[in-house]
Design a protein around this motif. Structure first.
Motif, short mmCIF file in Angstrom:
data_model
loop_
_atom_site.label_atom_id
_atom_site.label_comp_id
_atom_site.label_asym_id
_atom_site.label_seq_id
_atom_site.Cartn_x
_atom_site.Cartn_y
_atom_site.Cartn_z
N GLU A 1 0.81 -1.22 0.00
CA GLU A 1 0.00 0.00 0.00
C GLU A 1 0.83 1.26 0.00
O GLU A 1 0.37 2.32 -0.42
CB GLU A 1 -0.88 0.07 1.26
N SER A 2 2.06 1.15 0.52
CA SER A 2 2.85 2.37 0.73
C SER A 2 3.20 3.07 -0.59
O SER A 2 3.62 4.22 -0.58
CB SER A 2 4.14 2.02 1.48
N TYR A 3 3.02 2.38 -1.71
CA TYR A 3 3.29 3.03 -2.99
C TYR A 3 2.16 3.99 -3.40
O TYR A 3 2.26 4.68 -4.40
CB TYR A 3 3.51 2.00 -4.09
N MET A 4 1.04 3.94 -2.64
CA MET A 4 -0.10 4.81 -2.97
C MET A 4 -0.41 5.72 -1.81
O MET A 4 -0.09 5.41 -0.67
CB MET A 4 -1.32 3.93 -3.29
N SER A 5 -1.03 6.86 -2.09
CA SER A 5 -1.44 7.75 -1.00
C SER A 5 -2.75 8.42 -1.37
O SER A 5 -3.14 8.44 -2.55
CB SER A 5 -0.37 8.80 -0.74
N LEU A 6 -3.42 8.96 -0.38
CA LEU A 6 -4.67 9.68 -0.65
C LEU A 6 -4.41 11.17 -0.75
O LEU A 6 -3.52 11.72 -0.07
CB LEU A 6 -5.71 9.37 0.42
N ASN A 7 -5.18 11.82 -1.57
CA ASN A 7 -4.98 13.22 -1.88
C ASN A 7 -6.37 13.81 -2.10
O ASN A 7 -7.28 13.10 -2.48
CB ASN A 7 -4.13 13.30 -3.16
N THR A 8 -6.52 15.08 -1.85
CA THR A 8 -7.82 15.71 -2.13
C THR A 8 -7.63 16.97 -2.96
O THR A 8 -6.75 17.80 -2.65
CB THR A 8 -8.55 16.05 -0.82
N THR A 9 -8.39 17.11 -4.01
CA THR A 9 -8.37 18.34 -4.81
C THR A 9 -9.79 18.92 -4.80
O THR A 9 -10.70 18.32 -4.24
CB THR A 9 -7.96 18.07 -6.28
N ILE A 10 -9.91 20.07 -5.41
CA ILE A 10 -11.22 20.72 -5.52
C ILE A 10 -11.61 20.68 -7.00
O ILE A 10 -10.78 20.89 -7.88
CB ILE A 10 -11.15 22.20 -5.06
N LEU A 11 -12.87 20.37 -7.26
CA LEU A 11 -13.29 20.20 -8.65
C LEU A 11 -14.64 20.89 -8.83
O LEU A 11 -15.55 20.69 -8.02
CB LEU A 11 -13.44 18.70 -8.94
N PRO A 12 -14.79 21.69 -9.89
CA PRO A 12 -16.12 22.23 -10.20
C PRO A 12 -17.00 21.11 -10.74
O PRO A 12 -16.51 20.23 -11.45
CB PRO A 12 -15.85 23.28 -11.27
N LEU A 13 -18.28 21.12 -10.43
CA LEU A 13 -19.16 20.03 -10.84
C LEU A 13 -19.72 20.23 -12.24
O LEU A 13 -20.83 19.75 -12.56
CB LEU A 13 -20.26 19.80 -9.82
N LYS A 14 -18.99 20.90 -13.09
CA LYS A 14 -19.33 21.07 -14.50
C LYS A 14 -18.04 20.90 -15.30
O LYS A 14 -16.96 21.23 -14.79
CB LYS A 14 -19.85 22.51 -14.75
N LEU A 15 -18.17 20.43 -16.52
CA LEU A 15 -16.97 20.39 -17.37
C LEU A 15 -16.53 21.82 -17.64
O LEU A 15 -17.36 22.69 -17.89
CB LEU A 15 -17.30 19.70 -18.70
#
Ligand SMILES: NC(=O)c1ccc[n+]([C@@H]2O[C@H](COP(=O)([O-])OP(=O)(O)OC[C@H]3O[C@@H](n4cnc5c(N)ncnc54)[C@H](OP(=O)(O)O)[C@@H]3O)[C@@H](O)[C@H]2O)c1
Ligand SMILES: NC(=O)c1ccc[n+]([C@@H]2O[C@H](COP(=O)([O-])OP(=O)(O)OC[C@H]3O[C@@H](n4cnc5c(N)ncnc54)[C@H](OP(=O)(O)O)[C@@H]3O)[C@@H](O)[C@H]2O)c1
Lengths: 343, 343
Positions: B21-35
């Motif tokens: 698992e250590s090769y992966m990590s969690l991250n959070t970004t912000i995304l508009p809910l429209k293209l």
């Protein structure tokens, strides 16, 4: 009734390890020149005998059932040959007919299994060709290449043991179809034959290539669509690294493995998946119903000089044991034939 | 414009050796809910993600070109999943459509390559099935078994990694056709599933068989007509010793080899010749044009209860890294699914 002396090549004992001539010996019996009363089959005078790589399997004690059976020590070796019918109890053959098929390693043979004999109709080619180009090895090239590999013009074809009985014909078939053809063989003389006599685009001496993968990348930089496999082992492993998408491998033989205690490991089979490769093993005798079709294709090519054939001919049954074991060290240049009698 | 937090599973660095698992990590970004203005493709809300064995290849630095590319460290992993369309600039999809296909390991994804998305029409089956039974692994079972192996009633079929996403369906297809079906798996629980839930005739735990050849001879005394290859290595070597004449091997995967420095050697390839075996590697995505045909075959079977499916479902993106690496130690029981959101 006329009797003759019948010289024979006998398997003395089962081969273990690498074969040499000492496992065979010459023997002479007396044979009447007529089939005995009540016997079926045909009496043959053997003319040419074929040395074929698979024969080593029959010279060993096979523990597991196989498509061939072990020879019996103390009896004559048998294999493919060209012969003349001296006497026949079969409705399919008459005195004087020429045939090719399974016969004994001796001057005269009584053959009961006449279904494995093919009558020879076309005699304005060398008769010995029916041990090679027009016999079992020729059919092997035809079936493995044309029937199993679905070859197309412009494809990249690689053949190992390419100057041998089978390989030289595969290469010429591929050239006739407009493929790019590369072969490997075990001496400079054989490499020259491939390029100058058989029209291969490229050829190399695998014994002088410490890195077979690099050699294949040099001679086939675009990769391999069709591999005609005659040798197995390290060459197969290197080929797998160089297969193109949707490639095909006709698994004809693996001569480099026949005399090893344990076959080498092949490591690169995962490339079968990423390149979607089909590997197809085959035994030519499953396909003998195609023999007439094969002759119709190849005889005109031979007569027009589009297909040539190199034979390595030795004289006399005395020379047969050395010729046979010579296959496994690459002593033969082209199809290995033994002349028992020229008529 | 409404914005959301978008949790993602990131590849931290290329995997070397056995993955954890250590090769992966969690991250959070912000995304508009429209293209975004001018963007093509679709905006997806991811519902279920699929853990698939091939993904390890993309987590490594690939030196040679392959049918997949390496993931880019620092960006979200991607793979198969089930999702809902939130916004679309593609004529083929509209808001509210459910789809399966290639998406990101994150809560929301913008997908430009919409040709790799399939619209889901049938929703009276569990939606998560579109990561497995009705998605890529299901198609893999169908193509490998029905399209490549030409199976016939009464044939002897052996499947490795048989309780997994692909294997459990292959076995059920083979039983529906009237084959004799044997599977191998890595625990007692899985062996019980094979016999009691999926209707295999026999199953064994390969980890408890020191001699795989002997195990195959015990469970398939008449030999193997069709081998569905999921694991490679020693199992393949043992299978080759047990193939029947004219056998077929669908080379689907070799999971036992994916995390080795050097793949193991396979020694028994000469049996391809004596048994005239065909080995065919394939990649399921070459065959997606058959998806409708596959659905027409399988949906009635599911609805009539003739085909069942076992999933191993974990909740939340946080659980995804462990679920993915768990494939390589056999932690999953059945198809490994990650729930990102249930609607
Ligand atoms: N499946 C079938 O039905 C069928 C039918 C006929 C033949 N075969 C197979 O086809 C292959 C070719 O047969 P053929 O009749 O054409 O024989 P051949 O090529 O005329 O003679 C055998 C050749 O194999 C090469 N060789 C020997 N030991 C080797 C090794 N350790 N590594 C690499 N090459 C080696 C040698 O050539 P180099 O000097 O080039 O090394 C030798 O001249 C054989 O594997 C044979 O068993 C299969
Ligand atoms: N060619 C294609 O297009 C394609 C598409 C999909 C999948 N595949 C391949 O199909 C195979 C099965 O995939 P799947 O999705 O059905 O996965 P899965 O079987 O659901 O999960 C992987 C399973 O492999 C087994 N395994 C792991 N390490 C092993 C080892 N060292 N030796 C033996 N078995 C091992 C484990 O089961 P046990 O507990 O039984 O060991 C594990 O549960 C994989 O090889 C995959 O790469 C190919």
């Amino acid at each position: 009734m006329a009797q003759v002396r019948n010289k024979q090549v006998i398997l003395k004992e089962y081969v273990s390890g690498f074969p040499d001539e000492s496992y065979m010996s010459l023997n002479t019996t007396i044979l009447p020149l007529k089939l005995p009363e009540g016997s079926s089959g045909v009496l043959l005078k053997n003319l040419y005998l074929s040395c074929d790589p698979y024969m080593i399997n029959r010279m060993r004690k096979l523990n597991t059932p196989s498509y061939v059976e072990s020879f019996e020590p103390g009896t004559p070796i048998n294999g493919y040959g060209v012969a003349k019918i001296l006497d026949s109890r079969s409705p399919n053959f008459k005195e004087g007919d020429l045939v090719w098929g399974r016969t004994g390693w001796e001057e005269y043979s009584i053959i009961k299994a006449t279904e494995s004999l093919f009558k020879i109709h076309d005699t304005d080619v060398p008769l010995s060709y029916y041990t090679g180009l027009l016999g079992m090895p020729g059919m092997t090239a035809y079936v493995g290449f044309h029937e199993l590999c679905s070859p197309k013009q412009g494809e990249h074809v690689f053949i190992s043991a390419a100057s041998g009985a089978v390989g030289q014909l595969v290469g010429q078939f591929a050239k006739l179809l407009g493929c790019h053809v590369v072969g490997s063989a075990g001496s400079k003389e054989k490499v020259d034959l491939l390029k100058n006599k058989f029209g291969f685009d490229e050829a190399f001496n695998y014994k002088e290539e410490p890195d077979l993968d690099a050699a294949l990348k040099r001679y086939l930089p675009e990769g391999i669509d069709i591999y005609f496999e005659n040798v197995g082992g390290k060459m197969l492993d290197a080929v797998l690294l160089n297969m193109r998408v949707h490639g095909r491998i006709a698994v004809c033989g693996m001569i480099s493995q026949y005399n090893l205690e344990k076959p080498e490991g092949v490591h690169n089979l995962m490339h079968l998946i990423s390149k979607r490769v089909r590997m197809q093993g085959f035994i030519v005798s499953d396909h003998y119903h195609l023999y007439t079709k094969f002759l119709e294709l190849i005889l005109p090519h031979i007569k027009q000089g589009n297909i040539v054939y190199v034979e390595d001919v030795v004289e006399g049954l005395e020379s047969a044991p050395a010729a046979l074991v010579g296959l496994y060290s690459g002593r033969n240049v082209g199809k290995q034939v033994v002349v028992v009698s020229r008529e």
